[in-house]
Design a protein around this motif. Structure first.
Motif, PDB file in Angstrom:
ATOM      1  N   ARG A  46     -11.721   3.398   0.654  1.00 44.41           N
ATOM      2  CA  ARG A  46     -10.403   4.015   0.860  1.00 44.41           C
ATOM      3  C   ARG A  46     -10.128   4.346   2.327  1.00 44.41           C
ATOM      4  N   PRO A  47     -11.073   4.933   3.080  1.00 46.19           N
ATOM      5  CA  PRO A  47     -10.785   5.191   4.498  1.00 46.19           C
ATOM      6  C   PRO A  47     -10.550   3.907   5.306  1.00 46.19           C
ATOM      7  N   ILE A  48     -11.242   2.829   4.969  1.00 51.14           N
ATOM      8  CA  ILE A  48     -11.015   1.558   5.673  1.00 51.14           C
ATOM      9  C   ILE A  48      -9.582   1.088   5.448  1.00 51.14           C
ATOM     10  N   GLY A  49      -9.132   1.192   4.197  1.00 47.86           N
ATOM     11  CA  GLY A  49      -7.764   0.796   3.899  1.00 47.86           C
ATOM     12  C   GLY A  49      -6.745   1.679   4.591  1.00 47.86           C
ATOM     13  N   VAL A 109      -5.491   6.947 -12.766  1.00 53.43           N
ATOM     14  CA  VAL A 109      -5.618   7.061 -11.314  1.00 53.43           C
ATOM     15  C   VAL A 109      -4.371   6.514 -10.633  1.00 53.43           C
ATOM     16  N   THR A 110      -3.961   7.152  -9.564  1.00 51.89           N
ATOM     17  CA  THR A 110      -3.023   6.540  -8.617  1.00 51.89           C
ATOM     18  C   THR A 110      -3.457   6.928  -7.215  1.00 51.89           C
ATOM     19  N   ILE A 111      -3.219   6.030  -6.255  1.00 57.16           N
ATOM     20  CA  ILE A 111      -3.570   6.292  -4.858  1.00 57.16           C
ATOM     21  C   ILE A 111      -2.317   6.085  -4.016  1.00 57.16           C
ATOM     22  N   ILE A 112      -1.885   7.140  -3.356  1.00 57.84           N
ATOM     23  CA  ILE A 112      -0.689   7.110  -2.513  1.00 57.84           C
ATOM     24  C   ILE A 112      -1.088   7.597  -1.118  1.00 57.84           C
ATOM     25  N   THR A 113      -0.654   6.873  -0.099  1.00 50.12           N
ATOM     26  CA  THR A 113      -1.026   7.206   1.275  1.00 50.12           C
ATOM     27  C   THR A 113      -0.050   8.221   1.870  1.00 50.12           C
ATOM     28  N   ASP A 114      -0.603   9.217   2.548  1.00 47.26           N
ATOM     29  CA  ASP A 114       0.202  10.135   3.349  1.00 47.26           C
ATOM     30  C   ASP A 114       0.506   9.422   4.660  1.00 47.26           C
ATOM     31  N   GLN A 115       1.762   9.047   4.867  1.00 45.72           N
ATOM     32  CA  GLN A 115       2.118   8.237   6.038  1.00 45.72           C
ATOM     33  C   GLN A 115       1.946   8.996   7.349  1.00 45.72           C
ATOM     34  N   ASN A 116       1.858  10.310   7.277  1.00 46.45           N
ATOM     35  CA  ASN A 116       1.708  11.107   8.498  1.00 46.45           C
ATOM     36  C   ASN A 116       0.261  11.199   8.972  1.00 46.45           C
ATOM     37  N   THR A 117      -0.688  11.113   8.025  1.00 48.46           N
ATOM     38  CA  THR A 117      -2.100  11.268   8.389  1.00 48.46           C
ATOM     39  C   THR A 117      -2.934  10.023   8.087  1.00 48.46           C
ATOM     40  N   ASP A 118      -2.343   9.037   7.388  1.00 48.14           N
ATOM     41  CA  ASP A 118      -3.047   7.829   6.939  1.00 48.14           C
ATOM     42  C   ASP A 118      -4.100   8.133   5.873  1.00 48.14           C
ATOM     43  N   GLU A 119      -4.059   9.331   5.286  1.00 52.08           N
ATOM     44  CA  GLU A 119      -5.008   9.652   4.214  1.00 52.08           C
ATOM     45  C   GLU A 119      -4.565   8.977   2.913  1.00 52.08           C
ATOM     46  N   LYS A 120      -5.497   8.295   2.261  1.00 51.16           N
ATOM     47  CA  LYS A 120      -5.221   7.737   0.935  1.00 51.16           C
ATOM     48  C   LYS A 120      -5.513   8.830  -0.087  1.00 51.16           C
ATOM     49  N   GLY A 170      -1.205  -3.719  -8.475  1.00 48.96           N
ATOM     50  CA  GLY A 170      -1.598  -2.327  -8.595  1.00 48.96           C
ATOM     51  C   GLY A 170      -0.710  -1.380  -7.819  1.00 48.96           C
ATOM     52  N   SER A 171      -0.138  -1.863  -6.717  1.00 45.87           N
ATOM     53  CA  SER A 171       0.711  -0.993  -5.904  1.00 45.87           C
ATOM     54  C   SER A 171       1.978  -0.592  -6.644  1.00 45.87           C
ATOM     55  N   ALA A 172       2.579  -1.532  -7.374  1.00 44.99           N
ATOM     56  CA  ALA A 172       3.787  -1.209  -8.150  1.00 44.99           C
ATOM     57  C   ALA A 172       3.463  -0.212  -9.258  1.00 44.99           C
ATOM     58  N   ILE A 173       2.316  -0.414  -9.895  1.00 48.80           N
ATOM     59  CA  ILE A 173       1.938   0.477 -10.998  1.00 48.80           C
ATOM     60  C   ILE A 173       1.565   1.860 -10.460  1.00 48.80           C
ATOM     61  N   ASP A 174       0.799   1.889  -9.361  1.00 46.79           N
ATOM     62  CA  ASP A 174       0.478   3.178  -8.738  1.00 46.79           C
ATOM     63  C   ASP A 174       1.754   3.905  -8.312  1.00 46.79           C
ATOM     64  N   SER A 175       2.702   3.147  -7.744  1.00 44.48           N
ATOM     65  CA  SER A 175       3.972   3.749  -7.329  1.00 44.48           C
ATOM     66  C   SER A 175       4.685   4.365  -8.522  1.00 44.48           C
ATOM     67  N   ALA A 176       4.759   3.622  -9.632  1.00 47.40           N
ATOM     68  CA  ALA A 176       5.465   4.116 -10.816  1.00 47.40           C
ATOM     69  C   ALA A 176       4.833   5.391 -11.349  1.00 47.40           C
ATOM     70  N   LYS A 177       3.505   5.455 -11.363  1.00 42.69           N
ATOM     71  CA  LYS A 177       2.836   6.674 -11.832  1.00 42.69           C
ATOM     72  C   LYS A 177       3.228   7.867 -10.964  1.00 42.69           C
ATOM     73  N   ALA A 178       3.209   7.650  -9.643  1.00 41.18           N
ATOM     74  CA  ALA A 178       3.553   8.732  -8.722  1.00 41.18           C
ATOM     75  C   ALA A 178       5.019   9.127  -8.861  1.00 41.18           C
ATOM     76  N   GLU A 200       0.885  -1.168   0.000  1.00 42.66           N
ATOM     77  CA  GLU A 200       0.000   0.000   0.000  1.00 42.66           C
ATOM     78  C   GLU A 200       0.925   1.221   0.000  1.00 42.66           C
ATOM     79  N   PRO A 201       1.335   1.715  -1.180  1.00 42.31           N
ATOM     80  CA  PRO A 201       2.430   2.688  -1.239  1.00 42.31           C
ATOM     81  C   PRO A 201       2.133   3.986  -0.497  1.00 42.31           C
ATOM     82  N   THR A 202       3.144   4.437   0.234  1.00 39.64           N
ATOM     83  CA  THR A 202       3.099   5.740   0.880  1.00 39.64           C
ATOM     84  C   THR A 202       4.027   6.680   0.117  1.00 39.64           C
ATOM     85  N   GLU A 203       3.886   7.959   0.392  1.00 40.41           N
ATOM     86  CA  GLU A 203       4.792   8.916  -0.243  1.00 40.41           C
ATOM     87  C   GLU A 203       6.233   8.625   0.165  1.00 40.41           C
ATOM     88  N   ALA A 204       6.439   8.260   1.427  1.00 39.60           N
ATOM     89  CA  ALA A 204       7.790   7.960   1.902  1.00 39.60           C
ATOM     90  C   ALA A 204       8.402   6.788   1.152  1.00 39.60           C
TER      91      ALA A 204
END
Length: 386
Positions: free
Chosen positions: A266-269, A148-159, A97-105, A70-74
């Protein structure tokens, strides 16, 4: 209403397509890729297959192996630095999907700088990113064909949901043989994720004739083959149909958008680290039941596309079969409830208000046939607890 369609410019589809990766790069005038992947792909031998194909064409490359489920910005920033300081002209995203989302970001930040928060919805990513060649190894997320890409903010847990035509991969390789090694739990979760994409794209308020055809075709391929693809992983025919269905579902929802299931998922994840496909599966029956009264005809079409009923059956009867199937599918594929997954009830209850606000803020619920109030979202979260 006009519908703008975006998808990769090149797609290589079928068994053995992975071995065409160097040919695809040449068509894109790319010569020095960075492979974005993880250590599981290395152990399975998929990374070496890509390396062999690239070396045969005399291409220079490097590998980044530290993507996270579940990729984070960090988690992506080290590879952003690697791209910025290197001479890479494209990214090969190999994995789920995580690898592909990471690559997009990574491609976005390496080209334009800033933080992922700068690009999240409502910002529309029109900025061209470093070319991404997406090679999915699961049949589900559809990230290889989405904007679409979804990256989690590791400081707030926001997707953080980021969307826009700039995030579409330049090319995709759809090789179902890469899914033969996927564990049953992941195959089940990503498969239901793909089915959810197709259903939500079809009932979305942003649907159109093109996305409708992709969504219906996806359901026709996914629904009759999902159980067999999970329970008989060596069944090539079921795996191939599921993989193609997942890609079509990705094209459908990328152009028509998703709806309430994804908004609530998304919030559950983010807060409880439930894998994305699994949280969708947990929600799908209850959200479908909530939404059916507002567009019974569309949900009945879904039942017919999934071959649950024939064309002569009434809409009322068709949606009954749809609900029975979604509940049975979760039982057959051992999808746990929130409670059975091990989420702490007190923390879940404490976050109901926050999760409801985050779900609505994502914008996805506004595409749902029945647009919920905040209180209705909270009640739905309570319903799916157990």
């Amino acid at each position: 209403m006009a519908q703008r369609i975006v998808m990769p410019g090149l797609m290589e589809i079928g068994a053995g397509a992975l071995d065409k990766v160097a040919d695809l790069l040449a068509l894109l005038s790319c010569r020095q890729p960075l492979i974005i992947t993880d250590r599981v792909m290395l152990e399975l031998g998929y990374v070496s297959r890509v390396e062999v194909a690239l070396a045969a064409q005399g291409m220079e490359y490097d590998v980044f192996l530290d993507t996270e489920p579940e990729p984070t910005e960090a988690s992506i920033l080290p590879s952003v630095d690697k791209v910025v300081t290197g001479q890479f002209d494209c990214l090969i995203a190999l994995g789920g999907g995580s690898a592909i989302d990471s690559a997009k970001a990574i491609g976005l930040l390496a080209q334009h700088g800033g933080r992922m928060r700068d690009y999240k919805v409502p910002h529309v990513v029109t900025e061209p990113i470093l070319p991404v060649i997406a090679i999915p190894t699961t049949a589900g997320t559809g990230s290889e064909v989405t904007r679409v890409t979804i990256i989690t903010d590791q400081n707030t847990d926001e997707k953080m949901l980021c969307m826009g035509p700039g995030l579409i991969p330049q090319a995709a390789i759809i090789d179902y043989e890469l899914t033969l090694s996927v564990p049953a739990r992941i195959a089940a979760d990503t498969g239901i994720d793909a089915l959810t994409h197709a259903i939500e794209a079809y009932v979305s308020g942003k649907s159109g004739p093109f996305s409708d055809q992709q969504a219906l075709s996806a359901m026709q391929l996914i629904a009759p083959n999902l159980r067999e693809a999970v329970n008989m992983p060596g069944n090539h025919q079921a795996k191939e149909k599921l993989m193609l269905g997942a890609t079509l579902a990705g094209i459908a929802f990328s152009n028509a958008s998703v709806a309430l299931v994804h908004g609530m998922s998304r919030p559950i994840g983010a807060h409880f680290h439930v894998p994305h496909g699994l949280s969708n599966a947990m929600l799908l029956p209850a959200i479908t039941e909530f939404s059916i009264p507002s567009n019974m005809k569309r949900y009945a079409d879904c039942a017919r596309a999934m071959t649950l009923v024939d064309q002569q059956v009434s809409d009322e009867e068709a949606v009954k079969h749809l609900m029975l199937e979604l509940v049975q599918l979760n039982q057959d594929l051992a999808v746990p409830t929130m409670s059975a997954f091990g989420i702490e009830k007190a923390k879940y209850d404490e976050l109901l208000d926050t999760m409801a606000e985050q779900a609505l803020a994502s914008g996805s619920p506004n595409n749902n046939p029945r647009i919920p109030t905040k209180d209705e979202v909270i009640e739905l979260y309570k319903k799916v607890w157990s």
